[in-house]
Design a protein around this motif. Sequence first.
Motif, PDB file in Angstrom:
ATOM      1  N   ALA A  23      38.603  48.422  44.310  1.00 14.18           N
ATOM      2  CA  ALA A  23      37.195  48.817  44.338  1.00 14.18           C
ATOM      3  C   ALA A  23      36.386  48.129  43.244  1.00 14.18           C
ATOM      4  CB  ALA A  23      37.066  50.327  44.184  1.00 14.18           C
ATOM      5  N   TYR A  24      37.078  47.626  42.214  1.00 11.98           N
ATOM      6  CA  TYR A  24      36.353  47.009  41.096  1.00 11.98           C
ATOM      7  C   TYR A  24      37.216  45.945  40.449  1.00 11.98           C
ATOM      8  CZ  TYR A  24      34.587  46.254  36.381  1.00 11.98           C
ATOM      9  OH  TYR A  24      34.146  45.661  35.233  1.00 11.98           O
ATOM     10  N   THR A  25      36.589  44.853  40.066  1.00 12.37           N
ATOM     11  CA  THR A  25      37.236  43.811  39.266  1.00 12.37           C
ATOM     12  C   THR A  25      36.259  43.360  38.197  1.00 12.37           C
ATOM     13  OG1 THR A  25      38.117  41.546  39.279  1.00 12.37           O
ATOM     14  CG2 THR A  25      36.471  42.097  40.962  1.00 12.37           C
ATOM     15  N   THR A  26      36.771  42.946  37.065  1.00 12.90           N
ATOM     16  CA  THR A  26      35.889  42.491  35.989  1.00 12.90           C
ATOM     17  C   THR A  26      35.268  41.134  36.293  1.00 12.90           C
ATOM     18  OG1 THR A  26      37.788  41.501  34.834  1.00 12.90           O
ATOM     19  CG2 THR A  26      37.153  43.739  34.188  1.00 12.90           C
ATOM     20  N   LYS A  27      35.817  40.418  37.271  1.00 14.70           N
ATOM     21  CA  LYS A  27      35.248  39.116  37.616  1.00 14.70           C
ATOM     22  C   LYS A  27      33.831  39.290  38.136  1.00 14.70           C
ATOM     23  CE  LYS A  27      38.704  37.835  40.244  1.00 14.70           C
ATOM     24  NZ  LYS A  27      39.585  37.037  41.127  1.00 14.70           N
ATOM     25  N   GLY A  28      32.911  38.546  37.566  1.00 12.34           N
ATOM     26  CA  GLY A  28      31.517  38.658  37.953  1.00 12.34           C
ATOM     27  C   GLY A  28      30.771  39.737  37.189  1.00 12.34           C
ATOM     28  N   ASP A  29      31.495  40.505  36.377  1.00 11.94           N
ATOM     29  CA  ASP A  29      30.869  41.526  35.546  1.00 11.94           C
ATOM     30  C   ASP A  29      30.609  40.921  34.165  1.00 11.94           C
ATOM     31  OD1 ASP A  29      29.888  43.934  34.610  1.00 11.94           O
ATOM     32  OD2 ASP A  29      31.547  45.127  35.372  1.00 11.94           O
ATOM     33  N   ASP A  30      30.386  41.742  33.189  1.00  9.09           N
ATOM     34  CA  ASP A  30      30.137  41.293  31.820  1.00  9.09           C
ATOM     35  C   ASP A  30      31.272  40.378  31.353  1.00  9.09           C
ATOM     36  OD1 ASP A  30      30.124  41.300  28.884  1.00  9.09           O
ATOM     37  OD2 ASP A  30      28.618  42.875  29.066  1.00  9.09           O
ATOM     38  N   ALA A  73      37.148  32.739  42.437  1.00 12.20           N
ATOM     39  CA  ALA A  73      35.881  32.712  41.696  1.00 12.20           C
ATOM     40  C   ALA A  73      36.085  32.474  40.199  1.00 12.20           C
ATOM     41  CB  ALA A  73      35.087  33.989  41.923  1.00 12.20           C
ATOM     42  N   ASP A  74      37.226  31.958  39.824  1.00  9.93           N
ATOM     43  CA  ASP A  74      37.504  31.612  38.432  1.00  9.93           C
ATOM     44  C   ASP A  74      38.258  30.292  38.420  1.00  9.93           C
ATOM     45  OD1 ASP A  74      37.607  31.747  35.695  1.00  9.93           O
ATOM     46  OD2 ASP A  74      38.697  33.642  35.603  1.00  9.93           O
ATOM     47  N   THR A  75      38.499  29.741  37.255  1.00  7.31           N
ATOM     48  CA  THR A  75      39.258  28.497  37.143  1.00  7.31           C
ATOM     49  C   THR A  75      40.350  28.661  36.101  1.00  7.31           C
ATOM     50  OG1 THR A  75      37.862  27.541  35.381  1.00  7.31           O
ATOM     51  CG2 THR A  75      37.191  27.142  37.679  1.00  7.31           C
ATOM     52  N   GLU A 103      46.842  33.473  43.185  1.00  8.36           N
ATOM     53  CA  GLU A 103      45.730  32.851  43.897  1.00  8.36           C
ATOM     54  C   GLU A 103      44.569  33.838  44.041  1.00  8.36           C
ATOM     55  OE1 GLU A 103      48.219  29.699  46.692  1.00  8.36           O
ATOM     56  OE2 GLU A 103      47.807  31.730  47.434  1.00  8.36           O
ATOM     57  N   GLY A 104      44.884  35.094  44.364  1.00 11.83           N
ATOM     58  CA  GLY A 104      43.845  36.109  44.494  1.00 11.83           C
ATOM     59  C   GLY A 104      43.180  36.410  43.162  1.00 11.83           C
ATOM     60  N   ASP A 105      43.990  36.441  42.105  1.00 10.11           N
ATOM     61  CA  ASP A 105      43.460  36.719  40.780  1.00 10.11           C
ATOM     62  C   ASP A 105      42.509  35.626  40.322  1.00 10.11           C
ATOM     63  OD1 ASP A 105      43.209  38.119  38.326  1.00 10.11           O
ATOM     64  OD2 ASP A 105      44.704  36.810  37.405  1.00 10.11           O
ATOM     65  N   MET A 106      42.731  34.404  40.779  1.00  8.49           N
ATOM     66  CA  MET A 106      41.931  33.278  40.316  1.00  8.49           C
ATOM     67  C   MET A 106      40.733  32.976  41.207  1.00  8.49           C
ATOM     68  SD  MET A 106      43.089  32.386  37.457  1.00  8.49           S
ATOM     69  CE  MET A 106      41.909  31.047  37.353  1.00  8.49           C
TER      70      MET A 106
END
Length: 238
Positions: free
Chosen positions: A84-91, A157-159, A152-155
């Motif tokens: 329901a929530y991930t820190t990616k895209g947050d602060d 929208a990240d690098t 792969e899922g964890d990464m």
Amino acid sequence: MPIDSDIKSIDDVKGKKVALFKGTNLQLATDRVLSTHGLTEKDVRFINLDTSAAAAALTSGNVDAVFGDPEFLALAKKGIVKIAYTTKGDDPTLGRHTSYLVTAAFEQAHPDVTQRVVTTFIKAAAFASDPANKDEVFDGWSLSGFPKDAFEGDMEADTLANRLNPLIDDFIIARYKDQVARAKAYGLIKGDVDVDAWLEPKYLQQALKDLKLVNYWSSYDANGEIAKLGDLNKKQSN
């Protein structure tokens, strides 16, 4: 959280029974997430469980949610739980960081060995940061027992360059000072800690120079904004 959970955001965990591995940096990271969203630990019914026990409690319905690590991505892909929530895209200050420590006595007695170890880590970080090596990196990480698709899922929208950035910049220093303050507030540490005294950047600087990686990674200010764009990010944006 369970597939049928009505939790859709951080706000929805208020009053819920939530698993958390206390006494770890995950507790401090969770505290930061809650405070960023106007909550505290007192707003949540936390149950102290390690990662394995938390996963079992979640899938059996004994807790309403879990604050956890990427291993839950694999369960979500199988349809066992939902995220329901991930820190990616947050602060940007909500992440966690790791460090390599050496005693002052060893470093002073063996500066050559210390330099060799740091240089090896920087070389590995540069290899893994190159997008061309992503599959090979994930294949290697999957040997730890976690499936490749979890990484792969964890990464998404990240690098890897961002995740493995080894620079000791204002952002990293600010994050550790914040974590020290939170750890003291929780009673995990008793006295004051001088974060600046922990840092000896000369080995990192020498490694970057020797490997011709001085401008490879981007550096960030205390708030997580890019202070200097690295060559790798310039290359990827072209």
